[in-house]
Motif scaffolding. Structure first.
Motif, PDB file in Angstrom:
ATOM      1  N   MET A   1     -34.881  -4.124  23.355  1.00  0.00           N
ATOM      2  CA  MET A   1     -34.184  -4.321  22.086  1.00  0.00           C
ATOM      3  C   MET A   1     -33.122  -5.395  22.237  1.00  0.00           C
ATOM      4  N   GLU A   2     -33.008  -6.227  21.233  1.00  0.00           N
ATOM      5  CA  GLU A   2     -31.945  -7.231  21.198  1.00  0.00           C
ATOM      6  C   GLU A   2     -31.209  -7.082  19.873  1.00  0.00           C
ATOM      7  N   ILE A   3     -29.898  -7.083  19.979  1.00  0.00           N
ATOM      8  CA  ILE A   3     -29.035  -6.918  18.811  1.00  0.00           C
ATOM      9  C   ILE A   3     -28.129  -8.134  18.726  1.00  0.00           C
ATOM     10  N   THR A   4     -28.029  -8.723  17.535  1.00  0.00           N
ATOM     11  CA  THR A   4     -27.115  -9.843  17.315  1.00  0.00           C
ATOM     12  C   THR A   4     -25.848  -9.300  16.655  1.00  0.00           C
ATOM     13  N   VAL A   5     -24.705  -9.575  17.286  1.00  0.00           N
ATOM     14  CA  VAL A   5     -23.413  -9.127  16.768  1.00  0.00           C
ATOM     15  C   VAL A   5     -22.610 -10.356  16.375  1.00  0.00           C
ATOM     16  N   GLU A   6     -22.174 -10.391  15.116  1.00  0.00           N
ATOM     17  CA  GLU A   6     -21.370 -11.514  14.614  1.00  0.00           C
ATOM     18  C   GLU A   6     -19.927 -11.048  14.456  1.00  0.00           C
ATOM     19  N   ASN A   7     -19.033 -11.677  15.217  1.00  0.00           N
ATOM     20  CA  ASN A   7     -17.609 -11.356  15.158  1.00  0.00           C
ATOM     21  C   ASN A   7     -16.971 -12.186  14.044  1.00  0.00           C
ATOM     22  N   GLN A   8     -16.450 -11.529  13.026  1.00  0.00           N
ATOM     23  CA  GLN A   8     -15.845 -12.211  11.880  1.00  0.00           C
ATOM     24  C   GLN A   8     -14.344 -12.385  12.037  1.00  0.00           C
ATOM     25  N   ASN A   9     -13.788 -11.926  13.138  1.00  0.00           N
ATOM     26  CA  ASN A   9     -12.346 -11.951  13.334  1.00  0.00           C
ATOM     27  C   ASN A   9     -11.884 -13.271  13.953  1.00  0.00           C
ATOM     28  N   TYR A  10     -10.591 -13.520  13.890  1.00  0.00           N
ATOM     29  CA  TYR A  10      -9.986 -14.712  14.472  1.00  0.00           C
ATOM     30  C   TYR A  10      -9.556 -14.478  15.916  1.00  0.00           C
ATOM     31  N   GLY A  11      -9.970 -13.374  16.470  1.00  0.00           N
ATOM     32  CA  GLY A  11      -9.675 -13.061  17.862  1.00  0.00           C
ATOM     33  C   GLY A  11     -10.933 -12.564  18.558  1.00  0.00           C
ATOM     34  N   ASN A  12     -10.946 -12.603  19.874  1.00  0.00           N
ATOM     35  CA  ASN A  12     -12.095 -12.125  20.631  1.00  0.00           C
ATOM     36  C   ASN A  12     -12.288 -10.631  20.423  1.00  0.00           C
ATOM     37  N   PHE A  13     -13.532 -10.197  20.526  1.00  0.00           N
ATOM     38  CA  PHE A  13     -13.891  -8.791  20.392  1.00  0.00           C
ATOM     39  C   PHE A  13     -14.456  -8.346  21.729  1.00  0.00           C
TER      40      PHE A  13
ATOM     41  N   THR B   1     -17.689  -9.652  26.099  1.00  0.00           N
ATOM     42  CA  THR B   1     -16.729 -10.135  25.108  1.00  0.00           C
ATOM     43  C   THR B   1     -17.455 -11.037  24.118  1.00  0.00           C
ATOM     44  N   ILE B   2     -17.156 -10.863  22.845  1.00  0.00           N
ATOM     45  CA  ILE B   2     -17.726 -11.708  21.796  1.00  0.00           C
ATOM     46  C   ILE B   2     -16.623 -12.652  21.352  1.00  0.00           C
ATOM     47  N   PRO B   3     -16.863 -13.983  21.387  1.00  0.00           N
ATOM     48  CA  PRO B   3     -15.801 -14.929  21.033  1.00  0.00           C
ATOM     49  C   PRO B   3     -15.411 -14.834  19.555  1.00  0.00           C
ATOM     50  N   ALA B   4     -14.231 -15.316  19.254  1.00  0.00           N
ATOM     51  CA  ALA B   4     -13.723 -15.323  17.883  1.00  0.00           C
ATOM     52  C   ALA B   4     -14.656 -16.131  16.991  1.00  0.00           C
ATOM     53  N   ARG B   5     -14.961 -15.563  15.819  1.00  0.00           N
ATOM     54  CA  ARG B   5     -15.801 -16.220  14.812  1.00  0.00           C
ATOM     55  C   ARG B   5     -17.141 -16.673  15.391  1.00  0.00           C
ATOM     56  N   GLY B   6     -17.691 -15.910  16.331  1.00  0.00           N
ATOM     57  CA  GLY B   6     -18.927 -16.306  16.992  1.00  0.00           C
ATOM     58  C   GLY B   6     -19.976 -15.209  16.947  1.00  0.00           C
ATOM     59  N   LYS B   7     -21.196 -15.551  17.393  1.00  0.00           N
ATOM     60  CA  LYS B   7     -22.309 -14.610  17.471  1.00  0.00           C
ATOM     61  C   LYS B   7     -22.654 -14.380  18.937  1.00  0.00           C
ATOM     62  N   HIS B   8     -23.181 -13.196  19.207  1.00  0.00           N
ATOM     63  CA  HIS B   8     -23.514 -12.827  20.580  1.00  0.00           C
ATOM     64  C   HIS B   8     -24.742 -11.922  20.550  1.00  0.00           C
ATOM     65  N   ASN B   9     -25.700 -12.170  21.439  1.00  0.00           N
ATOM     66  CA  ASN B   9     -26.883 -11.323  21.545  1.00  0.00           C
ATOM     67  C   ASN B   9     -26.687 -10.318  22.667  1.00  0.00           C
ATOM     68  N   ILE B  10     -26.967  -9.072  22.355  1.00  0.00           N
ATOM     69  CA  ILE B  10     -26.877  -7.992  23.331  1.00  0.00           C
ATOM     70  C   ILE B  10     -28.293  -7.501  23.579  1.00  0.00           C
ATOM     71  N   SER B  11     -28.739  -7.574  24.831  1.00  0.00           N
ATOM     72  CA  SER B  11     -30.066  -7.089  25.204  1.00  0.00           C
ATOM     73  C   SER B  11     -29.929  -5.742  25.889  1.00  0.00           C
ATOM     74  N   THR B  12     -30.796  -4.799  25.531  1.00  0.00           N
ATOM     75  CA  THR B  12     -30.792  -3.478  26.143  1.00  0.00           C
ATOM     76  C   THR B  12     -32.183  -2.879  26.053  1.00  0.00           C
ATOM     77  N   THR B  13     -32.369  -1.768  26.717  1.00  0.00           N
ATOM     78  CA  THR B  13     -33.622  -1.034  26.611  1.00  0.00           C
ATOM     79  C   THR B  13     -33.326   0.333  26.022  1.00  0.00           C
ATOM     80  N   VAL B  14     -34.198   0.774  25.135  1.00  0.00           N
ATOM     81  CA  VAL B  14     -34.068   2.078  24.509  1.00  0.00           C
ATOM     82  C   VAL B  14     -35.140   2.970  25.106  1.00  0.00           C
ATOM     83  N   THR B  15     -34.718   4.057  25.719  1.00  0.00           N
ATOM     84  CA  THR B  15     -35.666   5.015  26.281  1.00  0.00           C
ATOM     85  C   THR B  15     -35.784   6.189  25.320  1.00  0.00           C
ATOM     86  N   ILE B  16     -36.979   6.360  24.778  1.00  0.00           N
ATOM     87  CA  ILE B  16     -37.246   7.451  23.840  1.00  0.00           C
ATOM     88  C   ILE B  16     -37.858   8.600  24.634  1.00  0.00           C
ATOM     89  N   PHE B  17     -37.259   9.755  24.540  1.00  0.00           N
ATOM     90  CA  PHE B  17     -37.758  10.940  25.229  1.00  0.00           C
ATOM     91  C   PHE B  17     -38.767  11.623  24.304  1.00  0.00           C
TER      92      PHE B  17
END
Length: 146
Positions: A70-82, A107-123
């Motif tokens: 799974m890949e999730i795109t997170v967009e930081n709308q703030n003027y500071g790092n997240f 860390t997600i930079p201010a006013r930037g986008k970041h992709n988070i990659s992970t694996t989801v294990t379904i039991f």
């Protein structure tokens, strides 16, 4: 006497000007905080899933695990790092945890986008052992996951 009255008057004017300036700066900072710098929730957009692994064992006890990339795109709308810490996301069905996804710290930079990659294990064994899941799945009902 005239000199001390004049310096006292100058001190009053200086104090009043400083007070007005401090009040003005305070009001501007409060307005900026609530209008511009107010912390906003990040926008989270999931990308398509990729089937990575299916593992099934039927003896001595039935076990079914499905791993999805799974890949999730997170967009930081703030003027500071997240910044977020290492954590995990859990998916539950009727109060029972049926999936887990580890999330690494970053860390997600201010006013930037970041992709988070992970694996989801379904039991899958936990889902299949739930009578409500089997009944709702066979009936074609909407399955509510949290």
């Amino acid at each position: 006497m005239a000199g001390s009255k004049r310096s006292c008057s100058g001190l009053k004017i200086c104090f009043l000007a400083t007070f007005v300036l401090l009040i003005t700066i305070s009001v501007v900072l409060v307005i900026l905080y609530f209008a511009v710098f107010k912390p906003k929730e990040p926008k989270v957009t999931p990308q398509p899933l990729i089937l990575e692994n299916i593992r099934g064992v039927f003896f001595p006890a039935p076990l079914l695990n499905i791993t999805l990339g799974m890949e999730i795109t997170v967009e930081n709308q703030n003027y500071g790092n997240f910044k977020y810490q290492e954590s995990a996301a859990y998916v539950s069905y009727r109060g029972n945890v049926v999936a887990e996804a580890p999330i690494e710290a970053d860390t997600i930079p201010a006013r930037g986008k970041h992709n988070i990659s992970t694996t989801v294990t379904i039991f899958g064994d936990k889902l299949l052992s739930d009578d409500n899941f089997r009944r709702e799945f066979l009936l074609g009902s909407i399955l509510n996951f949290e």
